[in-house]
Design a protein around this motif. Structure first.
Motif, PDB file in Angstrom:
ATOM      1  N   ASN A  10      14.982  43.691 -22.837  1.00  0.00           N
ATOM      2  CA  ASN A  10      15.822  42.742 -22.106  1.00  0.00           C
ATOM      3  C   ASN A  10      16.916  43.429 -21.295  1.00  0.00           C
ATOM      4  O   ASN A  10      17.935  42.824 -20.975  1.00  0.00           O
ATOM      5  CB  ASN A  10      16.454  41.737 -23.078  1.00  0.00           C
ATOM      6  CG  ASN A  10      17.376  42.412 -24.092  1.00  0.00           C
ATOM      7  OD1 ASN A  10      17.374  43.635 -24.227  1.00  0.00           O
ATOM      8  ND2 ASN A  10      18.154  41.610 -24.805  1.00  0.00           N
ATOM      9  N   LEU A  27      21.851  42.639 -18.759  1.00  0.00           N
ATOM     10  CA  LEU A  27      21.214  42.063 -19.940  1.00  0.00           C
ATOM     11  C   LEU A  27      20.484  40.811 -19.485  1.00  0.00           C
ATOM     12  O   LEU A  27      21.079  39.934 -18.858  1.00  0.00           O
ATOM     13  CB  LEU A  27      22.253  41.729 -21.002  1.00  0.00           C
ATOM     14  CG  LEU A  27      21.741  41.039 -22.271  1.00  0.00           C
ATOM     15  CD1 LEU A  27      20.831  41.971 -23.064  1.00  0.00           C
ATOM     16  CD2 LEU A  27      22.914  40.552 -23.125  1.00  0.00           C
ATOM     17  N   GLN A  29      18.582  37.369 -20.316  1.00  0.00           N
ATOM     18  CA  GLN A  29      18.457  36.334 -21.342  1.00  0.00           C
ATOM     19  C   GLN A  29      17.749  35.141 -20.725  1.00  0.00           C
ATOM     20  O   GLN A  29      18.332  34.421 -19.920  1.00  0.00           O
ATOM     21  CB  GLN A  29      19.832  35.900 -21.841  1.00  0.00           C
ATOM     22  CG  GLN A  29      20.693  37.017 -22.397  1.00  0.00           C
ATOM     23  CD  GLN A  29      22.120  36.563 -22.594  1.00  0.00           C
ATOM     24  OE1 GLN A  29      22.969  36.728 -21.727  1.00  0.00           O
ATOM     25  NE2 GLN A  29      22.394  35.969 -23.746  1.00  0.00           N
ATOM     26  N   ASN A  30      16.499  34.949 -21.105  1.00  0.00           N
ATOM     27  CA  ASN A  30      15.675  33.914 -20.480  1.00  0.00           C
ATOM     28  C   ASN A  30      15.652  34.169 -18.978  1.00  0.00           C
ATOM     29  O   ASN A  30      15.195  35.196 -18.542  1.00  0.00           O
ATOM     30  CB  ASN A  30      16.187  32.519 -20.840  1.00  0.00           C
ATOM     31  CG  ASN A  30      16.148  32.271 -22.348  1.00  0.00           C
ATOM     32  OD1 ASN A  30      15.194  32.671 -23.002  1.00  0.00           O
ATOM     33  ND2 ASN A  30      17.178  31.630 -22.880  1.00  0.00           N
ATOM     34  N   LYS A  32      18.467  34.241 -17.154  1.00  0.00           N
ATOM     35  CA  LYS A  32      19.837  34.608 -16.810  1.00  0.00           C
ATOM     36  C   LYS A  32      20.007  36.124 -16.842  1.00  0.00           C
ATOM     37  O   LYS A  32      19.532  36.798 -17.759  1.00  0.00           O
ATOM     38  CB  LYS A  32      20.812  33.949 -17.780  1.00  0.00           C
ATOM     39  CG  LYS A  32      22.277  34.220 -17.483  1.00  0.00           C
ATOM     40  CD  LYS A  32      23.150  33.519 -18.503  1.00  0.00           C
ATOM     41  CE  LYS A  32      24.631  33.774 -18.233  1.00  0.00           C
ATOM     42  NZ  LYS A  32      25.497  33.121 -19.254  1.00  0.00           N
ATOM     43  N   ARG A  33      20.688  36.656 -15.833  1.00  0.00           N
ATOM     44  CA  ARG A  33      21.016  38.082 -15.765  1.00  0.00           C
ATOM     45  C   ARG A  33      22.536  38.224 -15.881  1.00  0.00           C
ATOM     46  O   ARG A  33      23.281  37.687 -15.055  1.00  0.00           O
ATOM     47  CB  ARG A  33      20.558  38.693 -14.436  1.00  0.00           C
ATOM     48  CG  ARG A  33      19.060  38.808 -14.290  1.00  0.00           C
ATOM     49  CD  ARG A  33      18.668  38.954 -12.818  1.00  0.00           C
ATOM     50  NE  ARG A  33      19.323  40.070 -12.172  1.00  0.00           N
ATOM     51  CZ  ARG A  33      18.805  41.298 -12.067  1.00  0.00           C
ATOM     52  NH1 ARG A  33      17.628  41.547 -12.607  1.00  0.00           N
ATOM     53  NH2 ARG A  33      19.433  42.255 -11.428  1.00  0.00           N
ATOM     54  N   THR A  34      22.984  38.951 -16.887  1.00  0.00           N
ATOM     55  CA  THR A  34      24.417  39.173 -17.077  1.00  0.00           C
ATOM     56  C   THR A  34      24.741  40.620 -16.758  1.00  0.00           C
ATOM     57  O   THR A  34      24.158  41.540 -17.353  1.00  0.00           O
ATOM     58  CB  THR A  34      24.848  38.850 -18.517  1.00  0.00           C
ATOM     59  OG1 THR A  34      24.511  37.492 -18.818  1.00  0.00           O
ATOM     60  CG2 THR A  34      26.344  39.052 -18.682  1.00  0.00           C
ATOM     61  N   ARG A 223      31.163  35.034 -22.169  1.00  0.00           N
ATOM     62  CA  ARG A 223      29.733  35.321 -22.043  1.00  0.00           C
ATOM     63  C   ARG A 223      29.072  35.551 -23.392  1.00  0.00           C
ATOM     64  O   ARG A 223      27.853  35.764 -23.457  1.00  0.00           O
ATOM     65  CB  ARG A 223      29.544  36.563 -21.168  1.00  0.00           C
ATOM     66  CG  ARG A 223      30.141  36.420 -19.766  1.00  0.00           C
ATOM     67  CD  ARG A 223      30.004  37.704 -19.000  1.00  0.00           C
ATOM     68  NE  ARG A 223      30.460  37.569 -17.605  1.00  0.00           N
ATOM     69  CZ  ARG A 223      30.435  38.548 -16.710  1.00  0.00           C
ATOM     70  NH1 ARG A 223      29.976  39.737 -17.066  1.00  0.00           N
ATOM     71  NH2 ARG A 223      30.860  38.344 -15.477  1.00  0.00           N
ATOM     72  N   ILE A 225      29.230  38.191 -25.158  1.00  0.00           N
ATOM     73  CA  ILE A 225      28.618  39.525 -25.100  1.00  0.00           C
ATOM     74  C   ILE A 225      29.689  40.581 -25.348  1.00  0.00           C
ATOM     75  O   ILE A 225      30.824  40.465 -24.877  1.00  0.00           O
ATOM     76  CB  ILE A 225      27.949  39.775 -23.730  1.00  0.00           C
ATOM     77  CG1 ILE A 225      26.765  38.828 -23.537  1.00  0.00           C
ATOM     78  CG2 ILE A 225      27.480  41.225 -23.613  1.00  0.00           C
ATOM     79  CD1 ILE A 225      26.123  38.933 -22.168  1.00  0.00           C
ATOM     80  N   GLU A 294      25.552  43.710 -27.060  1.00  0.00           N
ATOM     81  CA  GLU A 294      25.118  42.845 -28.163  1.00  0.00           C
ATOM     82  C   GLU A 294      25.657  41.442 -27.940  1.00  0.00           C
ATOM     83  O   GLU A 294      26.710  41.250 -27.322  1.00  0.00           O
ATOM     84  CB  GLU A 294      25.608  43.390 -29.509  1.00  0.00           C
ATOM     85  CG  GLU A 294      27.122  43.449 -29.639  1.00  0.00           C
ATOM     86  CD  GLU A 294      27.558  43.943 -31.000  1.00  0.00           C
ATOM     87  OE1 GLU A 294      26.980  43.481 -32.008  1.00  0.00           O
ATOM     88  OE2 GLU A 294      28.493  44.773 -31.055  1.00  0.00           O
ATOM     89  N   LEU A 295      24.923  40.472 -28.445  1.00  0.00           N
ATOM     90  CA  LEU A 295      25.363  39.087 -28.376  1.00  0.00           C
ATOM     91  C   LEU A 295      26.309  38.797 -29.533  1.00  0.00           C
ATOM     92  O   LEU A 295      26.085  39.280 -30.653  1.00  0.00           O
ATOM     93  CB  LEU A 295      24.159  38.140 -28.419  1.00  0.00           C
ATOM     94  CG  LEU A 295      23.150  38.278 -27.282  1.00  0.00           C
ATOM     95  CD1 LEU A 295      21.964  37.343 -27.507  1.00  0.00           C
ATOM     96  CD2 LEU A 295      23.801  37.992 -25.928  1.00  0.00           C
TER      97      LEU A 295
END
Length: 297
Positions: A10, A27, A29-30, A32-34, A223, A225, A294-295
């Motif tokens: 990811n 990162l 996520q589904n 979504k780009r962070t 976020r 994160i 990390e989340l």
């Protein structure tokens, strides 16, 4: 200018041979780009518009653009049109060559020889997506005829949201003089004491931090994160930069810099060379840092 995209799980990163820079690190996520580093606006971004660039053969500035080493005086020339100092070496201003590449990693290299600096060297960077993060490795080899003090570092730009906090334990900080030069070592001011997580102050910050632990955490609560930065023992110092609209009229308090460095700024004039390492002809200095998201929450 070749742009290389690295992907692993990811995570995604984009590397440019122009300046040996990171244009972005995300990162996924589904759908979504962070952004974990500041995103470059496009692939033509300069180092100053990138997410991270290298500091080699040393970082920051040298007072007076000259230094004396083993009884000989060496002079440097300014390498930008906006700063009177020789700044951050040549790596961020040079084109790097691709040595090796794969879907998860790329190795870049460049060589430098010029009459504008006594430094003759070869530098290499490796960017690798692995173990849930991005690892950056760099080395510099003295290709000249004389021993000289060398250093390494990186200049990452991290996104800054209203709730962003930084944890980065260090022992002392350095004041700033005119010309963006370091002044003297002092106790860490309260609003810059990152031995516990703290928001970045709403003011200009351009200071070195001595005896940094090699460990930092950047948390974006909005976020959910957290990004952990770990550096090997070479990187004993760090530099923190928060811009303002006087320096950058377009600054929107949307980024800050936390720069791992092997040495103090203006180390050429400091005791024990500020931890710059003396490399004799053919000797190499190397180190690495890792960025692990990390989340949370």
């Amino acid at each position: 200018m070749p742009i290389l995209t690295l992907s692993e799980g990811n995570l995604e990163a984009r590397i440019s041979t122009s300046g040996g820079t990171v244009l972005g690190f995300w990162l996924l996520q589904n759908e979504k780009r962070t952004a974990l580093l500041r995103e470059a606006k496009d692939d033509t971004a300069t180092a100053l518009q990138s997410g991270c660039y290298p500091l080699v053969p040393f970082g920051n500035r040298v007072k007076g653009n000259k230094f004396t080493f083993v009884g000989e005086e060496f002079k440097l020339e300014p390498n930008t049109d906006w700063d009177p100092h020789y700044l951050h070496g040549e790596g961020w201003l040079s084109t790097w060559n691709i040595v090796d590449t794969s879907p998860r990693a790329v190795t870049l290299r460049f060589s430098h020889r010029s009459n504008d600096t006594p430094y003759v060297y070869e530098a290499e960077q490796k960017f690798c997506l692995e173990k849930g993060g991005l690892t950056l490795s760099m080395s510099v080899t003295n290709k000249g005829e004389h021993a000289l003090p060398f250093g390494l570092g990186w200049h990452p730009y991290f996104p800054m949201t209203p709730e962003t906090t930084l944890l980065a334990p260090a022992e002392r900080f350095w004041t700033e003089l005119d010309g963006w030069l370091p002044g003297e070592a002092a106790e860490i001011p309260g609003d810059l004491d990152f031995r516990q997580p703290r928001k970045l102050p709403h003011r200009w910050v351009n200071n070195g931090f001595e005896n940094w632990s090699g460990y930092a955490q950047i948390t974006w609560p909005e976020r959910n994160i957290r990004l952990t930065l770990k550096a090997d023992s070479l990187f004993r110092h760090a530099f923190i930069f928060v811009s303002d609209t006087t320096f950058d009229p377009d600054f929107q308090r949307d980024y800050f810099c936390f720069e791992p460095m092997s040495h103090l700024a203006d180390g050429h004039h400091q005791k024990s060379l500020g931890d710059l390492q003396v490399l004799h002809p053919g000797e190499t200095l190397s180190g690495e840092i890792g960025l692990r998201p990390e989340l949370i929450g």
